[in-house]
Write a protein that holds these residues in place. Structure first.
Motif, mmCIF file in Angstrom:
data_model
loop_
_atom_site.group_PDB
_atom_site.id
_atom_site.type_symbol
_atom_site.label_atom_id
_atom_site.label_comp_id
_atom_site.label_asym_id
_atom_site.label_seq_id
_atom_site.Cartn_x
_atom_site.Cartn_y
_atom_site.Cartn_z
ATOM 1 N N ILE A 139 0.828 -1.202 0.000
ATOM 2 C CA ILE A 139 0.000 0.000 0.000
ATOM 3 C C ILE A 139 0.863 1.253 0.000
ATOM 4 C CG2 ILE A 139 -0.262 -0.209 2.524
ATOM 5 C CD1 ILE A 139 -2.968 1.290 2.172
ATOM 6 N N LEU A 140 0.521 2.175 -0.895
ATOM 7 C CA LEU A 140 1.089 3.521 -0.915
ATOM 8 C C LEU A 140 0.027 4.473 -0.386
ATOM 9 C CD1 LEU A 140 3.115 5.787 -1.763
ATOM 10 C CD2 LEU A 140 2.025 5.716 -4.041
ATOM 11 N N MET A 141 0.350 5.223 0.653
ATOM 12 C CA MET A 141 -0.558 6.244 1.159
ATOM 13 C C MET A 141 0.013 7.612 0.802
ATOM 14 S SD MET A 141 -2.158 6.872 4.980
ATOM 15 C CE MET A 141 -3.085 5.342 4.918
ATOM 16 N N ILE A 142 -0.827 8.445 0.192
ATOM 17 C CA ILE A 142 -0.426 9.790 -0.208
ATOM 18 C C ILE A 142 -1.215 10.780 0.642
ATOM 19 C CG2 ILE A 142 -0.212 11.425 -2.113
ATOM 20 C CD1 ILE A 142 -0.201 9.030 -4.032
ATOM 21 N N VAL A 143 -0.491 11.612 1.372
ATOM 22 C CA VAL A 143 -1.074 12.488 2.382
ATOM 23 C C VAL A 143 -0.694 13.935 2.084
ATOM 24 C CG1 VAL A 143 -1.086 13.041 4.856
ATOM 25 C CG2 VAL A 143 -0.976 10.648 4.106
ATOM 26 N N ALA A 144 -1.649 14.850 2.230
ATOM 27 C CA ALA A 144 -1.369 16.277 2.068
ATOM 28 C C ALA A 144 -0.913 16.874 3.397
ATOM 29 C CB ALA A 144 -2.606 17.002 1.557
ATOM 30 N N GLU A 145 0.031 17.804 3.332
ATOM 31 C CA GLU A 145 0.591 18.424 4.547
ATOM 32 C C GLU A 145 -0.474 19.090 5.403
ATOM 33 O OE1 GLU A 145 5.134 19.894 3.715
ATOM 34 O OE2 GLU A 145 3.502 21.131 2.934
ATOM 35 N N HIS A 146 -1.453 19.701 4.757
ATOM 36 C CA HIS A 146 -2.438 20.492 5.492
ATOM 37 C C HIS A 146 -3.855 20.051 5.104
ATOM 38 C CE1 HIS A 146 0.901 22.976 6.746
ATOM 39 N NE2 HIS A 146 1.226 23.199 5.483
ATOM 40 N N THR A 159 -9.929 15.283 5.584
ATOM 41 C CA THR A 159 -9.789 13.931 6.132
ATOM 42 C C THR A 159 -8.655 13.850 7.151
ATOM 43 O OG1 THR A 159 -8.519 13.340 4.147
ATOM 44 C CG2 THR A 159 -10.851 12.758 4.181
ATOM 45 N N MET A 160 -8.015 14.964 7.424
ATOM 46 C CA MET A 160 -7.130 15.170 8.566
ATOM 47 C C MET A 160 -5.766 14.486 8.454
ATOM 48 S SD MET A 160 -9.337 17.153 9.771
ATOM 49 C CE MET A 160 -8.426 17.748 11.189
ATOM 50 N N THR A 161 -4.762 15.312 8.223
ATOM 51 C CA THR A 161 -3.393 14.827 8.080
ATOM 52 C C THR A 161 -2.965 13.971 9.269
ATOM 53 O OG1 THR A 161 -2.820 16.809 6.804
ATOM 54 C CG2 THR A 161 -0.991 15.548 7.753
ATOM 55 N N GLU A 162 -3.286 14.404 10.487
ATOM 56 C CA GLU A 162 -2.827 13.663 11.670
ATOM 57 C C GLU A 162 -3.421 12.256 11.731
ATOM 58 O OE1 GLU A 162 -5.892 16.715 13.380
ATOM 59 O OE2 GLU A 162 -4.526 16.538 11.668
ATOM 60 N N ASP A 163 -4.678 12.110 11.312
ATOM 61 C CA ASP A 163 -5.285 10.776 11.277
ATOM 62 C C ASP A 163 -4.585 9.886 10.265
ATOM 63 O OD1 ASP A 163 -7.094 11.528 13.177
ATOM 64 O OD2 ASP A 163 -8.866 11.419 11.889
ATOM 65 N N GLU A 164 -4.303 10.449 9.102
ATOM 66 C CA GLU A 164 -3.683 9.671 8.031
ATOM 67 C C GLU A 164 -2.278 9.218 8.412
ATOM 68 O OE1 GLU A 164 -6.198 12.095 4.599
ATOM 69 O OE2 GLU A 164 -4.234 12.806 5.270
ATOM 70 N N ALA A 172 4.463 2.386 1.746
ATOM 71 C CA ALA A 172 5.251 3.583 1.458
ATOM 72 C C ALA A 172 4.366 4.794 1.697
ATOM 73 C CB ALA A 172 5.777 3.569 0.025
ATOM 74 N N LEU A 173 4.993 5.899 2.039
ATOM 75 C CA LEU A 173 4.281 7.150 2.318
ATOM 76 C C LEU A 173 4.836 8.251 1.434
ATOM 77 C CD1 LEU A 173 2.372 8.892 4.159
ATOM 78 C CD2 LEU A 173 4.376 9.242 5.631
ATOM 79 N N LYS A 174 3.925 9.010 0.817
ATOM 80 C CA LYS A 174 4.310 10.208 0.082
ATOM 81 C C LYS A 174 3.533 11.382 0.665
ATOM 82 C CE LYS A 174 4.490 12.483 -4.444
ATOM 83 N NZ LYS A 174 5.909 12.930 -4.279
ATOM 84 N N ILE A 175 4.223 12.439 1.025
ATOM 85 C CA ILE A 175 3.580 13.642 1.543
ATOM 86 C C ILE A 175 3.688 14.736 0.491
ATOM 87 C CG2 ILE A 175 3.598 15.398 3.350
ATOM 88 C CD1 ILE A 175 4.698 13.319 5.259
ATOM 89 N N GLY A 179 -3.216 21.059 0.499
ATOM 90 C CA GLY A 179 -4.297 20.500 1.274
ATOM 91 C C GLY A 179 -5.034 19.403 0.540
ATOM 92 N N HIS A 180 -6.247 19.125 0.992
ATOM 93 C CA HIS A 180 -7.001 17.971 0.519
ATOM 94 C C HIS A 180 -7.260 17.992 -0.985
ATOM 95 C CE1 HIS A 180 -9.684 14.546 1.275
ATOM 96 N NE2 HIS A 180 -10.528 15.093 0.418
ATOM 97 N N PHE A 181 -7.441 19.171 -1.545
ATOM 98 C CA PHE A 181 -7.839 19.278 -2.945
ATOM 99 C C PHE A 181 -6.671 19.527 -3.899
ATOM 100 C CE2 PHE A 181 -11.426 20.478 -0.295
ATOM 101 C CZ PHE A 181 -12.380 19.578 -0.732
ATOM 102 N N THR A 182 -5.463 19.627 -3.358
ATOM 103 C CA THR A 182 -4.288 19.895 -4.187
ATOM 104 C C THR A 182 -4.096 18.827 -5.261
ATOM 105 O OG1 THR A 182 -3.205 21.040 -2.353
ATOM 106 C CG2 THR A 182 -1.787 20.233 -4.125
ATOM 107 N N ALA A 183 -4.409 17.570 -4.927
ATOM 108 C CA ALA A 183 -4.161 16.454 -5.854
ATOM 109 C C ALA A 183 -5.066 16.490 -7.082
ATOM 110 C CB ALA A 183 -4.342 15.128 -5.126
ATOM 111 N N TYR A 184 -6.076 17.353 -7.106
ATOM 112 C CA TYR A 184 -6.946 17.466 -8.273
ATOM 113 C C TYR A 184 -6.560 18.655 -9.148
ATOM 114 C CZ TYR A 184 -9.544 14.725 -4.871
ATOM 115 O OH TYR A 184 -9.899 13.807 -3.917
ATOM 116 N N HIS A 185 -5.574 19.426 -8.688
ATOM 117 C CA HIS A 185 -5.177 20.618 -9.431
ATOM 118 C C HIS A 185 -3.656 20.667 -9.591
ATOM 119 C CE1 HIS A 185 -9.275 22.012 -9.537
ATOM 120 N NE2 HIS A 185 -9.381 21.819 -8.241
ATOM 121 N N GLU A 186 -2.980 21.549 -8.869
ATOM 122 C CA GLU A 186 -1.552 21.728 -9.131
ATOM 123 C C GLU A 186 -0.700 20.530 -8.716
ATOM 124 O OE1 GLU A 186 -2.347 24.093 -5.250
ATOM 125 O OE2 GLU A 186 -3.409 23.578 -7.110
ATOM 126 N N GLY A 187 -1.205 19.686 -7.833
ATOM 127 C CA GLY A 187 -0.435 18.519 -7.418
ATOM 128 C C GLY A 187 -0.752 17.256 -8.180
#
Length: 309
Positions: free
Chosen positions: A247-254, A258-263, A275-278, A282-290
């Motif tokens: 499993i690869l978990m991809i987490v946003a810094e802010h 769905t809360m970074t600390e929980d993830e 593996a972890l990728k940070i 925030g939560h919506f970055t992965a649909y735009h610039e990220g």
């Protein structure tokens, strides 16, 4: 090697319903590994899943990106009702559907989910050992904690009373009550120009003309009982059953959705291989610039654990 691919609109059966999606098929003489994708809370496949799917298809993966029951082009039992447990069961039928395709290697199937579906892939990966690889993007970890964070305790008690009344109403044959996804209060606030804003994903007003097609199935409501269903959904309960599936978990810094600390806490509890990728934002970055960064990281994980001819 870059593969040419085709995309077709398809439907498949999942627990008696016709679910709709896009099927991406690369050109190949061999059976190919496959990836199954779905979106998050109240979202539809048009909200940028195609951009991820194209990256995977060009690399030689068959890809299914589909709409959950009750949303988008898929058949509905109750329009716009989020039912996480039913969505998980449907995902397992999506795996079966992919295994029936003659050009798919039925022993090499990965799953990719974001937000609410990022939680789903944790559950599906724990329950279904046909899954050989998981990518979980900004996942829902605990619906109960997320609801408690957003709703004061006195209002939560009132809401629970409303759930009770609503179930009786539905049982008596009345139409489901609905609530907005984006509240009037949120819509009146200044728009956050860094794109890490709910409206950057859900509101066509902030999208350029070339992207307006993405919003044809976006509606600003869900059923009232969707909130109760979400509050009772806690993917973290399944963590101990995921291994040995990678499993690869991809987490946003802010991530304040769905809360970074929980993830990060859940990631620390997962067993190898993992593996972890940070990512920044925030939560919506992965649909735009990220998006490109996340898509490439996801692709490398799938290539590592699934066989690509």
């Amino acid at each position: 090697m870059t593969h040419q691919f085709t995309r077709e609109d398809i439907t498949f059966k999942a627990n008696g319903l016709n679910l709709s999606g896009w099927l991406y098929q690369p050109e190949s003489k061999n059976k190919m590994p496959a990836i199954i994708m779905a979106h998050g809370y109240s979202c539809v496949k048009e909200l940028y899943l195609d951009r991820y799917a194209e990256v995977f298809a060009k690399a030689g993966f068959v890809v299914l990106a589909y709409d959950h029951r009750n949303f988008g082009d898929s058949e509905a039992v109750t329009e716009r009702e989020i039912d996480p447990q039913a969505q998980v069961a449907d995902w397992r039928d999506a795996i079966t559907f992919m295994q029936t395709l003659p050009f798919v290697d039925d022993n090499q199937i990965g799953i990719w989910g974001t937000s609410l579906a990022g939680g789903h892939v944790l559950v599906v990966g724990a329950l279904d050992k046909r899954v050989k690889c998981i990518v979980s993007l900004v996942p829902t970890i605990s619906g109960s904690r997320n609801i408690a964070r957003r709703i004061p305790i006195d209002k939560l008690e009132t809401l629970n009373a409303e759930f009770k009344k609503e179930r009786i109403r539905i049982y008596q044959g009345e139409k489901a009550k609905t609530v907005p996804v984006l509240s009037d209060e949120l819509l009146k606030q200044p728009f956050n120009d860094n794109r890490n804003d709910y409206r950057a994903l859900f509101d066509s007003y902030y999208a350029p003309q070339s992207e307006q097609w993405r919003f044809r199935n976006v509606k600003n409501f869900i059923t009232l009982l969707s909130l109760e269903n979400y509050a009772n959904y806690n993917p973290e309960m399944y963590l101990n059953y995921i291994s040995p599936t990678p499993i690869l978990m991809i987490v946003a810094e802010h991530d304040t959705v769905t809360m970074t600390e929980d993830e990060l806490h859940v990631y620390s509890q997962l067993n190898e291989p993992k593996a972890l990728k940070i990512i920044k934002g925030g939560h919506f970055t992965a649909y735009h610039e990220g998006l490109d960064d996340v898509a490439n990281a996801s692709l490398e994980w799938f290539k590592r654990w699934l066989i690509v001819s």
